[in-house]
Scaffold this motif. Sequence first.
Motif, short mmCIF file in Angstrom:
data_model
loop_
_atom_site.label_atom_id
_atom_site.label_comp_id
_atom_site.label_asym_id
_atom_site.label_seq_id
_atom_site.Cartn_x
_atom_site.Cartn_y
_atom_site.Cartn_z
N LEU A 14 8.71 -21.77 -13.41
CA LEU A 14 7.20 -20.63 -12.95
C LEU A 14 8.11 -20.03 -12.47
O LEU A 14 9.87 -20.15 -11.60
CB LEU A 14 6.94 -22.26 -11.58
N VAL A 15 7.38 -19.17 -11.73
CA VAL A 15 7.73 -18.08 -11.14
C VAL A 15 7.82 -18.40 -9.66
O VAL A 15 6.81 -19.07 -9.45
CB VAL A 15 6.97 -16.51 -11.15
N GLU A 16 8.02 -17.52 -8.65
CA GLU A 16 8.44 -18.21 -6.97
C GLU A 16 6.67 -18.01 -7.05
O GLU A 16 6.54 -19.00 -6.36
CB GLU A 16 8.99 -16.98 -6.32
N ASP A 17 5.93 -17.30 -6.98
CA ASP A 17 4.53 -16.44 -6.51
C ASP A 17 4.11 -18.51 -7.20
O ASP A 17 2.64 -18.73 -6.27
CB ASP A 17 4.04 -15.84 -7.44
N ASP A 18 4.12 -19.30 -7.89
CA ASP A 18 3.47 -20.05 -8.85
C ASP A 18 4.36 -21.25 -8.30
O ASP A 18 2.94 -22.09 -8.46
CB ASP A 18 3.30 -19.52 -10.62
N VAL A 19 4.61 -21.28 -7.91
CA VAL A 19 5.56 -22.78 -7.17
C VAL A 19 4.67 -23.70 -6.16
O VAL A 19 4.61 -24.83 -6.51
CB VAL A 19 7.49 -22.60 -6.65
N VAL A 20 4.80 -22.91 -5.64
CA VAL A 20 3.61 -23.18 -4.55
C VAL A 20 2.14 -23.63 -4.86
O VAL A 20 1.86 -25.14 -4.70
CB VAL A 20 3.33 -22.16 -3.29
N ILE A 21 1.62 -23.13 -5.50
CA ILE A 21 0.27 -23.67 -6.59
C ILE A 21 0.76 -24.73 -7.13
O ILE A 21 -0.03 -25.69 -6.87
CB ILE A 21 -0.84 -22.60 -7.46
N PHE A 22 1.68 -25.02 -7.58
CA PHE A 22 2.44 -26.11 -8.89
C PHE A 22 2.66 -27.06 -8.09
O PHE A 22 1.77 -28.13 -7.75
CB PHE A 22 2.62 -25.71 -9.65
N LYS A 23 3.14 -27.01 -6.77
CA LYS A 23 3.14 -28.32 -6.15
C LYS A 23 1.99 -28.76 -5.47
O LYS A 23 1.29 -30.23 -5.19
CB LYS A 23 4.69 -27.83 -4.85
N GLY A 24 1.08 -27.79 -5.30
CA GLY A 24 0.06 -27.90 -4.49
C GLY A 24 -1.34 -29.24 -5.32
O GLY A 24 -1.16 -30.14 -5.23
N LEU A 25 -0.67 -28.57 -6.68
CA LEU A 25 -1.91 -29.47 -7.82
C LEU A 25 -1.54 -30.61 -7.69
O LEU A 25 -1.79 -31.65 -8.47
CB LEU A 25 -2.17 -28.29 -9.09
N GLY A 36 -2.51 -23.42 -15.93
CA GLY A 36 -3.87 -21.99 -17.22
C GLY A 36 -4.77 -21.45 -16.59
O GLY A 36 -4.64 -20.45 -16.69
N ASP A 37 -5.28 -22.39 -16.27
CA ASP A 37 -5.81 -21.34 -15.23
C ASP A 37 -6.22 -20.40 -13.80
O ASP A 37 -6.11 -19.34 -13.10
CB ASP A 37 -7.08 -21.98 -14.78
N LEU A 38 -5.29 -21.53 -12.95
CA LEU A 38 -5.16 -20.58 -11.84
C LEU A 38 -3.59 -19.92 -12.12
O LEU A 38 -3.21 -19.00 -11.02
CB LEU A 38 -4.78 -21.96 -10.98
N LEU A 39 -1.96 -19.86 -12.10
CA LEU A 39 -1.56 -19.55 -12.76
C LEU A 39 -1.35 -18.36 -12.70
O LEU A 39 -2.10 -17.65 -13.99
CB LEU A 39 0.12 -20.87 -12.50
N SER A 40 -0.18 -17.47 -12.61
CA SER A 40 -0.24 -15.62 -13.66
C SER A 40 -0.37 -16.29 -15.34
O SER A 40 0.48 -16.75 -15.49
CB SER A 40 1.04 -15.24 -12.07
N LYS A 41 -0.59 -15.74 -15.53
CA LYS A 41 -0.06 -14.79 -17.10
C LYS A 41 1.45 -14.53 -17.14
O LYS A 41 1.89 -13.43 -16.77
CB LYS A 41 -1.18 -14.08 -17.56
N GLN A 42 1.98 -14.98 -17.56
CA GLN A 42 4.03 -14.83 -17.87
C GLN A 42 3.71 -14.81 -19.56
O GLN A 42 3.21 -15.83 -20.06
CB GLN A 42 4.75 -15.86 -17.03
N LEU A 43 4.94 -14.47 -19.81
CA LEU A 43 5.23 -14.53 -21.51
C LEU A 43 5.65 -15.58 -21.93
O LEU A 43 5.33 -16.38 -22.75
CB LEU A 43 5.93 -13.61 -21.94
N HIS A 44 6.30 -16.11 -21.27
CA HIS A 44 7.21 -17.67 -20.95
C HIS A 44 6.50 -18.89 -20.65
O HIS A 44 6.65 -20.02 -20.46
CB HIS A 44 8.39 -17.65 -20.60
N TYR A 45 5.37 -18.44 -20.29
CA TYR A 45 3.98 -20.03 -20.00
C TYR A 45 3.61 -20.46 -21.05
O TYR A 45 2.94 -19.55 -21.98
CB TYR A 45 3.66 -19.89 -19.03
N ASP A 46 3.13 -21.59 -21.40
CA ASP A 46 3.13 -22.65 -22.52
C ASP A 46 2.50 -24.01 -22.04
O ASP A 46 3.17 -24.18 -21.39
CB ASP A 46 4.05 -22.51 -23.54
#
Length: 361
Positions: free
Chosen positions: A296-307, A245-255
């Motif tokens: 996830l959008v493409e730019d957030d995939v790397v952050i998600f996998k790292g976490l 919630g803190d690090l990924l981009s703000k997308q309308l479909h994120y929950d």
Amino acid sequence: ETPWAAAAAGRVTGDAVAAAALAGADALVSNVTVSIAQLDASFVYGYEYLGCTSRLIVTPLTERAVLSTTQALSLGLGVALSGPAGTGKTETAKDLAAQLGRAIYVFNCGPEVDYRTIGTIFNGIATAGAWVCFDEFNRLLAEVLSVCSIQYKCVLDAQRAKAETYAMDGVTHKLSSYGCMAFVTMNPGYLGRTELPESLKVLFRPVTVMVPDMQMIIGNNLMAHGYTDALPLAKKFFTLYQLLGDLLSKQLHYDWGLRAIKSVLLVAGGFKRAEPTQTEIGLLMRALRDFNLPKLVEDDVVIFKGLLKDLFRDVYDSMPSKRDQDFESAVRRIVSESNLQPSDSFIEHVVDLQALLDTRH
């Protein structure tokens, strides 16, 4: 008050109680009343058939909300639950109704709902002895809310007088001896919301519901699904969603709220039942990865996998995604018959969509 008195307790009273105790549990008894009591409030059990349904995880927030609700009901008032979306307002009302054996019906409100619809609902619950929950009640128009106060006051006045009938709009209706109850939920601060009129506020006891204890809810849900190492896993789960919630981009479909957490827990529970011998941390990691990665959008995939790799370092590389080879073969066949290219990325998107439908529906 003592914590013991504040806990909801069941009581059985009647002439045949002692005889039934002597005769055994299989004896057929009559003139027995089952009631649920909390502090000085007592309610006759409604005997509504519920089936084998899941129950709400009890947190300190839930306890306070239920205590306020039962006290309001004993005083002949409705309950107005307000707070941010996804904090369990509607689920709390539904769970309390299940605990008291009452039928509860949830209606989503909007500007298109008129006073005749609301009046029909009030008449229905009063006659049947049921409860109702008006979701997002402050989306109704101001003129509809004003009439609602008159309609609900007719029902409440009859209940307080212990009458058998009541009059609304010039028509006399039967009033159930079980009584009825109205909940309203509101999300304050959103666009298109109407301030409740004072005539309506006095009929509802306000209860504010804030952010629930997510980690406790996750831990108890994992235990219910059969995870023996639930508490450490709940901490990892909660930490991951906080960081997302803190690090990924703000997308309308994120929950990253309670609804999304519940969906992931359903997936994790399914994995546990299908593969009981697998490591629990690996099953949870797979559920988190397979459920969240497709949205996830493409730019957030790397952050998600790292976490995910930081939190589940020991099992990150040893838990491949669960694949349904028969389904993938069927998709490839249908794609080829439709004169399309059965590329791996397209097949993956179809599989992700099917997994989402299985989880949500």
